[in-house]
Design a protein around this motif. Structure first.
Motif, PDB file in Angstrom:
ATOM      1  N   ILE A   1      -1.984  13.530  13.753  1.00  0.00           N
ATOM      2  CA  ILE A   1      -1.435  12.188  13.569  1.00  0.00           C
ATOM      3  C   ILE A   1       0.080  12.274  13.718  1.00  0.00           C
ATOM      4  CG2 ILE A   1      -1.123  10.242  11.977  1.00  0.00           C
ATOM      5  CD1 ILE A   1      -3.782  11.230  10.618  1.00  0.00           C
ATOM      6  N   ILE A   2       0.634  11.400  14.553  1.00  0.00           N
ATOM      7  CA  ILE A   2       2.082  11.270  14.701  1.00  0.00           C
ATOM      8  C   ILE A   2       2.438   9.924  14.090  1.00  0.00           C
ATOM      9  CG2 ILE A   2       4.011  11.128  16.305  1.00  0.00           C
ATOM     10  CD1 ILE A   2       2.332  12.885  18.234  1.00  0.00           C
ATOM     11  N   LEU A   3       3.271   9.944  13.051  1.00  0.00           N
ATOM     12  CA  LEU A   3       3.433   8.799  12.159  1.00  0.00           C
ATOM     13  C   LEU A   3       4.898   8.431  11.954  1.00  0.00           C
ATOM     14  CD1 LEU A   3       1.968   6.972  10.003  1.00  0.00           C
ATOM     15  CD2 LEU A   3       2.205   8.894   8.427  1.00  0.00           C
ATOM     16  N   ASP A   4       5.233   7.182  12.213  1.00  0.00           N
ATOM     17  CA  ASP A   4       6.574   6.659  11.960  1.00  0.00           C
ATOM     18  C   ASP A   4       6.705   6.334  10.473  1.00  0.00           C
ATOM     19  OD1 ASP A   4       9.149   5.634  12.468  1.00  0.00           O
ATOM     20  OD2 ASP A   4       8.368   3.632  12.872  1.00  0.00           O
ATOM     21  N   ILE A   5       7.940   6.186  10.001  1.00  0.00           N
ATOM     22  CA  ILE A   5       8.161   5.829   8.596  1.00  0.00           C
ATOM     23  C   ILE A   5       8.289   4.324   8.416  1.00  0.00           C
ATOM     24  CG2 ILE A   5       9.732   6.012   6.628  1.00  0.00           C
ATOM     25  CD1 ILE A   5      10.564   8.741   7.697  1.00  0.00           C
ATOM     26  N   MET A   6       9.252   3.722   9.094  1.00  0.00           N
ATOM     27  CA  MET A   6       9.578   2.311   8.844  1.00  0.00           C
ATOM     28  C   MET A   6       8.674   1.402   9.668  1.00  0.00           C
ATOM     29  SD  MET A   6      13.726   2.527   8.591  1.00  0.00           S
ATOM     30  CE  MET A   6      13.951   3.460  10.096  1.00  0.00           C
ATOM     31  N   MET A   7       7.633   0.865   8.994  1.00  0.00           N
ATOM     32  CA  MET A   7       6.664  -0.023   9.651  1.00  0.00           C
ATOM     33  C   MET A   7       6.246  -1.121   8.691  1.00  0.00           C
ATOM     34  SD  MET A   7       4.076   2.623  11.545  1.00  0.00           S
ATOM     35  CE  MET A   7       3.716   3.569  10.058  1.00  0.00           C
ATOM     36  N   ASP A   8       5.695  -2.183   9.265  1.00  0.00           N
ATOM     37  CA  ASP A   8       5.150  -3.279   8.471  1.00  0.00           C
ATOM     38  C   ASP A   8       3.780  -2.885   7.906  1.00  0.00           C
ATOM     39  OD1 ASP A   8       7.313  -4.922   9.005  1.00  0.00           O
ATOM     40  OD2 ASP A   8       6.363  -5.801  10.766  1.00  0.00           O
ATOM     41  N   LYS A   9       3.361  -3.646   6.936  1.00  0.00           N
ATOM     42  CA  LYS A   9       2.041  -3.563   6.288  1.00  0.00           C
ATOM     43  C   LYS A   9       1.862  -2.311   5.441  1.00  0.00           C
ATOM     44  CE  LYS A   9      -0.421  -6.638   9.325  1.00  0.00           C
ATOM     45  NZ  LYS A   9      -1.603  -6.871  10.099  1.00  0.00           N
ATOM     46  N   LYS A  10       2.368  -1.175   5.868  1.00  0.00           N
ATOM     47  CA  LYS A  10       2.350   0.042   5.056  1.00  0.00           C
ATOM     48  C   LYS A  10       3.312   1.008   5.722  1.00  0.00           C
ATOM     49  CE  LYS A  10      -1.357   1.313   3.177  1.00  0.00           C
ATOM     50  NZ  LYS A  10      -2.601   1.782   2.642  1.00  0.00           N
ATOM     51  N   HIS A  11       4.342   1.444   4.982  1.00  0.00           N
ATOM     52  CA  HIS A  11       5.298   2.369   5.586  1.00  0.00           C
ATOM     53  C   HIS A  11       4.660   3.748   5.740  1.00  0.00           C
ATOM     54  CE1 HIS A  11       6.233   4.238   1.690  1.00  0.00           C
ATOM     55  NE2 HIS A  11       6.366   3.011   1.201  1.00  0.00           N
ATOM     56  N   GLY A  12       5.268   4.554   6.568  1.00  0.00           N
ATOM     57  CA  GLY A  12       4.696   5.850   6.916  1.00  0.00           C
ATOM     58  C   GLY A  12       4.522   6.795   5.741  1.00  0.00           C
ATOM     59  N   TYR A  13       5.434   6.766   4.774  1.00  0.00           N
ATOM     60  CA  TYR A  13       5.289   7.656   3.625  1.00  0.00           C
ATOM     61  C   TYR A  13       4.045   7.276   2.806  1.00  0.00           C
ATOM     62  CZ  TYR A  13       9.951   9.623   4.423  1.00  0.00           C
ATOM     63  OH  TYR A  13      11.043  10.271   4.945  1.00  0.00           O
ATOM     64  N   ALA A  14       3.821   5.980   2.620  1.00  0.00           N
ATOM     65  CA  ALA A  14       2.632   5.531   1.888  1.00  0.00           C
ATOM     66  C   ALA A  14       1.369   5.880   2.677  1.00  0.00           C
ATOM     67  CB  ALA A  14       2.696   4.030   1.623  1.00  0.00           C
ATOM     68  N   ALA A  15       1.418   5.685   3.994  1.00  0.00           N
ATOM     69  CA  ALA A  15       0.257   6.017   4.831  1.00  0.00           C
ATOM     70  C   ALA A  15      -0.031   7.514   4.777  1.00  0.00           C
ATOM     71  CB  ALA A  15       0.510   5.575   6.277  1.00  0.00           C
ATOM     72  N   CYS A  16       1.007   8.339   4.863  1.00  0.00           N
ATOM     73  CA  CYS A  16       0.816   9.791   4.811  1.00  0.00           C
ATOM     74  C   CYS A  16       0.223  10.213   3.470  1.00  0.00           C
ATOM     75  CB  CYS A  16       2.145  10.506   5.059  1.00  0.00           C
ATOM     76  SG  CYS A  16       1.993  12.305   5.190  1.00  0.00           S
ATOM     77  N   ALA A  17       0.741   9.671   2.395  1.00  0.00           N
ATOM     78  CA  ALA A  17       0.217  10.005   1.067  1.00  0.00           C
ATOM     79  C   ALA A  17      -1.256   9.628   0.956  1.00  0.00           C
ATOM     80  CB  ALA A  17       1.036   9.300  -0.015  1.00  0.00           C
ATOM     81  N   GLU A  18      -1.615   8.446   1.455  1.00  0.00           N
ATOM     82  CA  GLU A  18      -3.010   8.014   1.408  1.00  0.00           C
ATOM     83  C   GLU A  18      -3.895   8.947   2.232  1.00  0.00           C
ATOM     84  OE1 GLU A  18      -5.800   4.130   2.425  1.00  0.00           O
ATOM     85  OE2 GLU A  18      -3.644   3.835   2.144  1.00  0.00           O
ATOM     86  N   LEU A  19      -3.430   9.315   3.411  1.00  0.00           N
ATOM     87  CA  LEU A  19      -4.216  10.211   4.273  1.00  0.00           C
ATOM     88  C   LEU A  19      -4.393  11.592   3.638  1.00  0.00           C
ATOM     89  CD1 LEU A  19      -2.601   9.239   7.672  1.00  0.00           C
ATOM     90  CD2 LEU A  19      -4.971   8.792   6.981  1.00  0.00           C
ATOM     91  N   LYS A  20      -3.329  12.122   3.063  1.00  0.00           N
ATOM     92  CA  LYS A  20      -3.396  13.468   2.481  1.00  0.00           C
ATOM     93  C   LYS A  20      -4.227  13.496   1.195  1.00  0.00           C
ATOM     94  CE  LYS A  20      -1.244  15.810   5.575  1.00  0.00           C
ATOM     95  NZ  LYS A  20      -1.933  16.861   6.327  1.00  0.00           N
ATOM     96  N   ASN A  21      -4.461  12.326   0.597  1.00  0.00           N
ATOM     97  CA  ASN A  21      -5.300  12.246  -0.607  1.00  0.00           C
ATOM     98  C   ASN A  21      -6.719  11.805  -0.306  1.00  0.00           C
ATOM     99  OD1 ASN A  21      -3.528  13.026  -2.798  1.00  0.00           O
ATOM    100  ND2 ASN A  21      -2.334  11.232  -2.234  1.00  0.00           N
ATOM    101  N   ASP A  22      -7.045  11.646   0.968  1.00  0.00           N
ATOM    102  CA  ASP A  22      -8.388  11.240   1.381  1.00  0.00           C
ATOM    103  C   ASP A  22      -9.139  12.468   1.882  1.00  0.00           C
ATOM    104  OD1 ASP A  22     -10.414  10.422   3.505  1.00  0.00           O
ATOM    105  OD2 ASP A  22      -9.885   8.469   2.656  1.00  0.00           O
ATOM    106  N   PRO A  23     -10.319  12.752   1.333  1.00  0.00           N
ATOM    107  CA  PRO A  23     -11.047  13.961   1.740  1.00  0.00           C
ATOM    108  C   PRO A  23     -11.390  14.002   3.233  1.00  0.00           C
ATOM    109  CG  PRO A  23     -12.276  12.728   0.056  1.00  0.00           C
ATOM    110  CD  PRO A  23     -11.005  11.993   0.308  1.00  0.00           C
TER     111      PRO A  23
END
Length: 127
Positions: free
Chosen positions: A52-74
């Protein structure tokens, strides 16, 4: 063969996404795109990409929140994440920091703009 390797690009800059997509397609990677963090997380869970190649500053969910969610999903926790952002040049005026990205277990943090050769090298290292 790269055709079996799937990469998810998540960035709200459609021109940048298309440029990175073209670079990756030139090496026969299978490329999936999302234009905000919320859709990126959903596509990651559905598509189960190899990277996954992920930007930080985005609408609806910023990249840091998205990364945290992904890394906490089995389902997605073991998928390598490269965070890309133009935050570096605006760090002094931004709420985002490089330290935040490093604490999220992202495998790498790269400044925009990413040169095509650098992008391909990073991808090859991660997959």
């Amino acid at each position: 063969m790269n055709a079996n390797k799937k990469i998810l690009l998540v960035d709200d800059d459609e021109n940048l996404v298309e440029a990175m997509r073209a670079t990756l397609l030139s090496k026969d990677y299978n490329v999936v795109v999302a234009y905000n963090g919320e859709d990126g997380v959903a596509k990651a869970k559905l598509e189960k990409p190899d990277l996954i190649i992920l930007d930080i500053m985005m609408d609806k969910k910023h990249g840091y929140a998205a990364c945290a969610e992904l890394k906490n999903d089995p389902v997605c926790a073991d998928i390598p994440v490269i965070i890309i952002s133009g935050v570096g040049e605006h760090l002094h005026e931004s709420q985002w920091t490089h330290a935040q990205g490093r604490t999220l277990l992202a495998e790498d943090f790269v400044e925009k703009p990413v040169k095509p050769a650098e992008l391909l090298k990073l991808v090859e290292q991660m997959i």
